[in-house]
Motif scaffolding. Structure first.
Motif, mmCIF file in Angstrom:
data_model
loop_
_atom_site.group_PDB
_atom_site.id
_atom_site.type_symbol
_atom_site.label_atom_id
_atom_site.label_comp_id
_atom_site.label_asym_id
_atom_site.label_seq_id
_atom_site.Cartn_x
_atom_site.Cartn_y
_atom_site.Cartn_z
ATOM 1 N N TYR A 1 0.914 -1.342 0.170
ATOM 2 C CA TYR A 1 0.124 -0.150 -0.003
ATOM 3 C C TYR A 1 0.879 1.180 -0.030
ATOM 4 O O TYR A 1 0.682 2.161 -0.726
ATOM 5 N N GLN A 2 1.957 1.319 1.023
ATOM 6 C CA GLN A 2 2.783 2.460 0.950
ATOM 7 C C GLN A 2 3.423 2.623 -0.295
ATOM 8 O O GLN A 2 3.701 3.831 -0.724
ATOM 9 N N HIS A 3 4.060 1.408 -0.824
ATOM 10 C CA HIS A 3 4.681 1.538 -2.218
ATOM 11 C C HIS A 3 3.770 2.402 -3.256
ATOM 12 O O HIS A 3 4.157 3.041 -4.122
ATOM 13 N N GLY A 4 2.433 1.728 -3.481
ATOM 14 C CA GLY A 4 1.708 2.364 -4.365
ATOM 15 C C GLY A 4 1.278 3.727 -4.175
ATOM 16 O O GLY A 4 1.245 4.393 -5.209
ATOM 17 N N ARG A 5 1.147 4.279 -2.650
ATOM 18 C CA ARG A 5 1.019 5.693 -2.503
ATOM 19 C C ARG A 5 2.446 6.454 -3.025
ATOM 20 O O ARG A 5 2.243 7.630 -3.591
ATOM 21 N N SER A 6 3.250 6.044 -2.896
ATOM 22 C CA SER A 6 4.648 6.762 -3.272
ATOM 23 C C SER A 6 4.749 6.854 -4.798
ATOM 24 O O SER A 6 5.143 7.857 -5.149
ATOM 25 N N VAL A 7 4.406 5.715 -5.374
ATOM 26 C CA VAL A 7 4.343 5.905 -6.748
ATOM 27 C C VAL A 7 3.450 6.674 -7.349
ATOM 28 O O VAL A 7 3.532 7.591 -8.261
ATOM 29 N N GLU A 8 2.312 6.909 -6.881
ATOM 30 C CA GLU A 8 1.087 7.905 -7.150
ATOM 31 C C GLU A 8 1.419 9.285 -6.896
ATOM 32 O O GLU A 8 1.410 10.237 -7.665
ATOM 33 N N ARG A 9 2.424 9.495 -5.768
ATOM 34 C CA ARG A 9 2.545 10.913 -5.300
ATOM 35 C C ARG A 9 3.812 11.178 -6.335
ATOM 36 O O ARG A 9 3.843 12.547 -6.849
ATOM 37 N N ALA A 10 4.642 10.192 -6.868
ATOM 38 C CA ALA A 10 5.729 10.635 -7.667
ATOM 39 C C ALA A 10 4.924 10.813 -9.198
ATOM 40 O O ALA A 10 5.340 12.058 -9.563
ATOM 41 N N GLN A 11 3.996 10.097 -9.474
ATOM 42 C CA GLN A 11 3.315 10.608 -10.922
ATOM 43 C C GLN A 11 2.778 11.998 -10.527
ATOM 44 O O GLN A 11 2.853 12.725 -11.736
ATOM 45 N N ALA A 12 2.165 12.161 -9.797
ATOM 46 C CA ALA A 12 1.310 13.396 -9.395
ATOM 47 C C ALA A 12 2.263 14.684 -9.383
ATOM 48 O O ALA A 12 2.295 15.606 -9.827
ATOM 49 N N ALA A 13 3.497 14.201 -8.654
ATOM 50 C CA ALA A 13 4.440 15.558 -8.866
ATOM 51 C C ALA A 13 5.190 15.660 -10.064
ATOM 52 O O ALA A 13 5.343 16.853 -10.574
ATOM 53 N N THR A 14 5.266 14.517 -10.975
ATOM 54 C CA THR A 14 5.681 14.826 -12.226
ATOM 55 C C THR A 14 4.906 15.625 -13.079
ATOM 56 O O THR A 14 5.257 16.448 -13.946
ATOM 57 N N ALA A 15 3.594 14.897 -13.013
ATOM 58 C CA ALA A 15 2.587 15.960 -13.940
ATOM 59 C C ALA A 15 2.408 17.508 -13.182
ATOM 60 O O ALA A 15 2.243 18.224 -14.211
ATOM 61 N N SER A 16 2.508 17.510 -12.144
ATOM 62 C CA SER A 16 2.391 18.982 -11.643
ATOM 63 C C SER A 16 3.611 19.768 -12.039
ATOM 64 O O SER A 16 3.402 20.839 -12.347
ATOM 65 N N ALA A 17 4.761 19.261 -12.126
ATOM 66 C CA ALA A 17 5.930 19.891 -12.579
ATOM 67 C C ALA A 17 5.729 20.139 -13.937
ATOM 68 O O ALA A 17 6.247 21.354 -14.420
ATOM 69 N N GLN A 18 5.365 19.062 -14.774
ATOM 70 C CA GLN A 18 5.083 19.576 -16.395
ATOM 71 C C GLN A 18 3.961 20.772 -16.525
ATOM 72 O O GLN A 18 4.307 21.652 -17.340
ATOM 73 N N ARG A 19 3.111 20.533 -15.732
ATOM 74 C CA ARG A 19 2.089 21.571 -15.879
ATOM 75 C C ARG A 19 2.295 23.000 -15.378
ATOM 76 O O ARG A 19 2.572 23.977 -16.149
ATOM 77 N N ASP A 20 3.446 23.028 -14.170
ATOM 78 C CA ASP A 20 3.815 24.061 -13.647
ATOM 79 C C ASP A 20 4.859 24.854 -14.573
ATOM 80 O O ASP A 20 4.997 25.944 -14.911
ATOM 81 N N SER A 21 5.600 23.905 -15.433
ATOM 82 C CA SER A 21 6.582 24.592 -16.304
ATOM 83 C C SER A 21 6.079 25.127 -17.499
ATOM 84 O O SER A 21 6.324 26.269 -18.085
#
Length: 168
Positions: free
Chosen positions: A22-42
């Motif tokens: 469960y924790q690993h899945g959450r960390s993967v989701e957070r990493a994907q969300a952070a990547t999407a947010s960074a692309q959107r922010d740039s």
């Protein structure tokens, strides 16, 4: 070790493994969300940087318009103050002449009734001269206040229009 302890340990191992998954899945989701947010922010930053140039130019035009309005208002105040000084000087001359005229009113003579009427006329002329002086002074104050208010109001209106209406 009895079977009860072995079952509890096995249950804890299964629950623990689920927890780690469960924790690993959450960390993967957070990493994907952070990547999407960074692309959107740039992308947002790039659009913002391109848009800022146009906004800066508009803001500079607004500032220049405000400065022009302020300079024009200062010119108007200077002109009004000069006119008020001229009017004050003319009013002072009028008050001085009225005072001289009031002081010269009357005639002297041997008749006490004529002298009393002459003194009453002189006092009335002095009162009228004083009323003229006070009325003229107050009129000058009101005219100066009106000029300041008018100039400030026109400057405010021009300033507002410069901010609201697009330059150009």
């Amino acid at each position: 070790m009895n079977t009860w302890n072995v079952r509890v340990i096995a249950l804890l191992a299964v629950v623990g493994s689920y927890w780690f998954v469960y924790q690993h899945g959450r960390s993967v989701e957070r990493a994907q969300a952070a990547t999407a947010s960074a692309q959107r922010d740039s992308g947002d930053r790039l659009a913002e940087m391109l848009g800022e140039r146009g906004e800066r130019a508009k803001e500079q035009q607004r500032v220049e318009a405000q400065e022009e309005v302020s300079a024009h208002a200062q010119e108007q105040r200077t002109i009004a103050e000069g006119a008020a000084a001229g009017a004050h000087a003319a009013g002072q001359r009028l008050r001085d002449e009225a005072g001289k005229l009031a002081a010269s009113v009357g005639c002297s003579g041997p008749d006490p009734a004529v002298a009393a009427r002459s003194e009453a006329a002189r006092r009335a002329a002095m009162v009228l001269s004083d009323l003229l002086a006070r009325a003229d002074a107050r009129a000058g104050e009101l005219a100066a206040a009106f000029d300041r208010a008018r100039i400030a109001g026109l400057a405010c209106e021009k300033s507002y229009n410069a901010l609201v209406k697009p330059p150009g």
